[in-house]
Design a protein around this motif. Sequence first.
Motif, PDB file in Angstrom:
ATOM      1  N   LEU A  64       0.839  -1.199   0.000  1.00 55.56           N
ATOM      2  CA  LEU A  64       0.000   0.000   0.000  1.00 55.56           C
ATOM      3  C   LEU A  64       0.873   1.248   0.000  1.00 55.56           C
ATOM      4  O   LEU A  64       1.509   1.589   1.004  1.00 55.56           O
ATOM      5  N   THR A  65       0.923   1.926  -1.125  1.00 53.13           N
ATOM      6  CA  THR A  65       1.646   3.190  -1.238  1.00 53.13           C
ATOM      7  C   THR A  65       0.637   4.318  -1.461  1.00 53.13           C
ATOM      8  O   THR A  65      -0.552   4.076  -1.715  1.00 53.13           O
ATOM      9  N   ALA A  66       1.130   5.542  -1.369  1.00 53.61           N
ATOM     10  CA  ALA A  66       0.246   6.690  -1.553  1.00 53.61           C
ATOM     11  C   ALA A  66      -0.357   6.695  -2.952  1.00 53.61           C
ATOM     12  O   ALA A  66      -1.546   6.998  -3.130  1.00 53.61           O
ATOM     13  N   ASP A  67       0.437   6.339  -3.970  1.00 54.94           N
ATOM     14  CA  ASP A  67      -0.081   6.328  -5.338  1.00 54.94           C
ATOM     15  C   ASP A  67      -1.137   5.244  -5.534  1.00 54.94           C
ATOM     16  O   ASP A  67      -2.182   5.481  -6.155  1.00 54.94           O
ATOM     17  N   VAL A  78     -16.060   5.505  -4.105  1.00 51.63           N
ATOM     18  CA  VAL A  78     -15.511   6.163  -2.920  1.00 51.63           C
ATOM     19  C   VAL A  78     -15.975   7.610  -2.874  1.00 51.63           C
ATOM     20  O   VAL A  78     -15.864   8.351  -3.852  1.00 51.63           O
ATOM     21  N   GLU A  79     -16.521   8.016  -1.727  1.00 56.35           N
ATOM     22  CA  GLU A  79     -16.951   9.391  -1.544  1.00 56.35           C
ATOM     23  C   GLU A  79     -15.825  10.263  -0.986  1.00 56.35           C
ATOM     24  O   GLU A  79     -15.650  11.405  -1.391  1.00 56.35           O
ATOM     25  N   ARG A  80     -15.095   9.741  -0.024  1.00 51.78           N
ATOM     26  CA  ARG A  80     -13.937  10.432   0.555  1.00 51.78           C
ATOM     27  C   ARG A  80     -12.915   9.371   0.936  1.00 51.78           C
ATOM     28  O   ARG A  80     -13.274   8.207   1.149  1.00 51.78           O
ATOM     29  N   TYR A  81     -11.665   9.774   1.041  1.00 48.38           N
ATOM     30  CA  TYR A  81     -10.678   8.815   1.518  1.00 48.38           C
ATOM     31  C   TYR A  81      -9.593   9.551   2.289  1.00 48.38           C
ATOM     32  O   TYR A  81      -9.382  10.756   2.123  1.00 48.38           O
ATOM     33  N   ASN A  82      -8.914   8.798   3.135  1.00 48.06           N
ATOM     34  CA  ASN A  82      -7.887   9.354   4.007  1.00 48.06           C
ATOM     35  C   ASN A  82      -6.668   8.441   3.968  1.00 48.06           C
ATOM     36  O   ASN A  82      -6.784   7.234   4.217  1.00 48.06           O
ATOM     37  N   LEU A  83      -5.524   8.992   3.604  1.00 49.84           N
ATOM     38  CA  LEU A  83      -4.275   8.239   3.583  1.00 49.84           C
ATOM     39  C   LEU A  83      -3.510   8.560   4.860  1.00 49.84           C
ATOM     40  O   LEU A  83      -3.319   9.735   5.194  1.00 49.84           O
ATOM     41  N   VAL A  84      -3.055   7.540   5.568  1.00 55.07           N
ATOM     42  CA  VAL A  84      -2.411   7.728   6.869  1.00 55.07           C
ATOM     43  C   VAL A  84      -0.995   7.162   6.810  1.00 55.07           C
ATOM     44  O   VAL A  84      -0.788   5.990   6.496  1.00 55.07           O
ATOM     45  N   LEU A  85      -0.030   8.017   7.120  1.00 55.00           N
ATOM     46  CA  LEU A  85       1.377   7.641   7.155  1.00 55.00           C
ATOM     47  C   LEU A  85       1.915   7.974   8.533  1.00 55.00           C
ATOM     48  O   LEU A  85       1.889   9.129   8.960  1.00 55.00           O
ATOM     49  N   GLY A  86       2.372   6.964   9.259  1.00 54.92           N
ATOM     50  CA  GLY A  86       2.859   7.167  10.617  1.00 54.92           C
ATOM     51  C   GLY A  86       4.368   7.047  10.713  1.00 54.92           C
ATOM     52  O   GLY A  86       4.994   6.313   9.941  1.00 54.92           O
ATOM     53  N   GLY A  87       4.934   7.770  11.654  1.00 57.57           N
ATOM     54  CA  GLY A  87       6.374   7.701  11.855  1.00 57.57           C
ATOM     55  C   GLY A  87       6.790   8.559  13.033  1.00 57.57           C
ATOM     56  O   GLY A  87       5.966   9.015  13.824  1.00 57.57           O
ATOM     57  N   THR A  88       8.081   8.772  13.119  1.00 57.16           N
ATOM     58  CA  THR A  88       8.650   9.575  14.209  1.00 57.16           C
ATOM     59  C   THR A  88       9.537  10.652  13.609  1.00 57.16           C
ATOM     60  O   THR A  88      10.301  10.404  12.670  1.00 57.16           O
ATOM     61  N   GLY A 227       0.655   3.532   6.375  1.00 58.11           N
ATOM     62  CA  GLY A 227       0.225   2.640   7.441  1.00 58.11           C
ATOM     63  C   GLY A 227      -1.154   2.079   7.155  1.00 58.11           C
ATOM     64  O   GLY A 227      -1.435   0.904   7.377  1.00 58.11           O
ATOM     65  N   GLU A 228      -2.038   2.935   6.610  1.00 59.56           N
ATOM     66  CA  GLU A 228      -3.381   2.497   6.253  1.00 59.56           C
ATOM     67  C   GLU A 228      -4.023   3.541   5.359  1.00 59.56           C
ATOM     68  O   GLU A 228      -3.563   4.695   5.278  1.00 59.56           O
ATOM     69  N   ALA A 229      -5.071   3.133   4.695  1.00 57.88           N
ATOM     70  CA  ALA A 229      -5.896   4.044   3.902  1.00 57.88           C
ATOM     71  C   ALA A 229      -7.348   3.763   4.253  1.00 57.88           C
ATOM     72  O   ALA A 229      -7.776   2.604   4.298  1.00 57.88           O
ATOM     73  N   VAL A 230      -8.098   4.816   4.543  1.00 53.05           N
ATOM     74  CA  VAL A 230      -9.503   4.683   4.943  1.00 53.05           C
ATOM     75  C   VAL A 230     -10.368   5.290   3.851  1.00 53.05           C
ATOM     76  O   VAL A 230     -10.161   6.439   3.454  1.00 53.05           O
ATOM     77  N   PHE A 231     -11.348   4.510   3.374  1.00 60.14           N
ATOM     78  CA  PHE A 231     -12.228   4.942   2.304  1.00 60.14           C
ATOM     79  C   PHE A 231     -13.654   5.020   2.833  1.00 60.14           C
ATOM     80  O   PHE A 231     -14.145   4.077   3.464  1.00 60.14           O
ATOM     81  N   LYS A 232     -14.319   6.122   2.583  1.00 63.31           N
ATOM     82  CA  LYS A 232     -15.702   6.312   2.997  1.00 63.31           C
ATOM     83  C   LYS A 232     -16.628   5.947   1.846  1.00 63.31           C
ATOM     84  O   LYS A 232     -16.553   6.514   0.757  1.00 63.31           O
ATOM     85  N   LEU A 233     -17.521   4.971   2.092  1.00 69.17           N
ATOM     86  CA  LEU A 233     -18.491   4.516   1.099  1.00 69.17           C
ATOM     87  C   LEU A 233     -19.893   4.757   1.628  1.00 69.17           C
ATOM     88  O   LEU A 233     -20.097   4.945   2.825  1.00 69.17           O
TER      89      LEU A 233
END
Length: 419
Positions: A64-67, A78-88, A227-233
């Motif tokens: 799972l990459t941003a692209d 998909v109505e909306r989506y959120n890409l989540v990248l976690g780190g320090t 880390g994850e991608a969240v899609f709103k349906l």
Amino acid sequence: MNFVKRAGLSLIARTGKSALLLGIFLVVCTLLLGGFMLQGAVARQEAGAQRKIGVDVTVRGDKLTADAAAKLGASPLVERYNLVLGGTSRAPGLKLLQPDAPRPPESRSQDDGPGLTGLCESEMLLDFATGHTKLVDGRPITARDADHKVVLIDKQLAEKNGLKVGDKIKLTSPDGKGQASYDVVGIFQAPREGGGGLWRKPAELPANQIYAPLAALAPLSMGDKLGEAVFKLSSPEKARVLHAEAKRQLGGDGFRFDVNDKAFREQVQPLRKVGAFAGVFVWLIAGAGTVILGLIVTLTIRERRDELGMLLSLGEKKWKLIGQHTVEVAAVAVPAVAVAALAGAAFGPDAGAKVLTAPDTAAQPGPPTAQLPPPEMRMQSGDLGKVAGLGLGISLVSTVIPGIGILRLHPRSILTDSE
């Protein structure tokens, strides 16, 4: 004499019976119209719940990459989506909150830094969406912030460093080579967690979490592995279709596809129960109205045996006698439908507000978008057409079935019958 004209004269001559039929039809048509209006209100309420609440699909995996996630988010499902990248990251000059437990000897203080999360919309994060983390000042991060260097910080971290909305903080990459300044646009309050007596890195503490737009983290060399991608349906059915698309784009293995439709089911299931009740209610009223009117017509036929025998002896056809009773009942049904329409237009909205009350979301944690619009019970031409059709159908059934007995009548037996 024409049987239609006889039906009109009969209604005028028997005003008491006509008024009784009109009253019964008025009650039946009003209840039928109320049932159809309730079904329509439930359907609109459910559609509103689908648009407002929907379901969340979370995709995780090594591929799972941003692209890849952005391509999946471009799907019309998909109505909306959120890409989540976690780190320090590292934050020179920023005083972090420290764990209560003592630091272990092998831990190095120079590695301490805040937790940094890149995203598209902060309100789509689970903690923000459920209300566990609340924005106490400023505004959230939205899709419009993609090209802006802005951050959200915790209230405790802001108080410890004397920061407020509008201030700037500097963040650097873990290796110290990349750095950028960010504007604080919002301050949130995360739930306070006990350490349980164990030491945790400062980056793992909720109070040390910093949120920023994903694109704004490019100077910090965070990489593109999400880390994850969240899609709103809008519905669970679309989630199954999106799952197939994710398999084609990401491969059959190596990713997780989780559907969270709890909020959707909690809101929609009660509405569907009301809709099912309205459907059963409509058919019960239609059946009860048919039976009651059928009994009245049966009694009327028995009372008018002499009239029927006289007409038969004069050569009147039996089907015309049945037609006369059908016209009498149908003639009463038409004004009943009209009066029911007036009653539905006048009292429908108030009745709907009492019957279909929107779920009380004020006491439930959740974003404002999870609140449903108020129910609206309004009369439509289709509802009125259904009532008119059912009303005429009831008049036909309630007269034809009892009228079968007329086919078995003989003038001599009627006129010579002492009963």
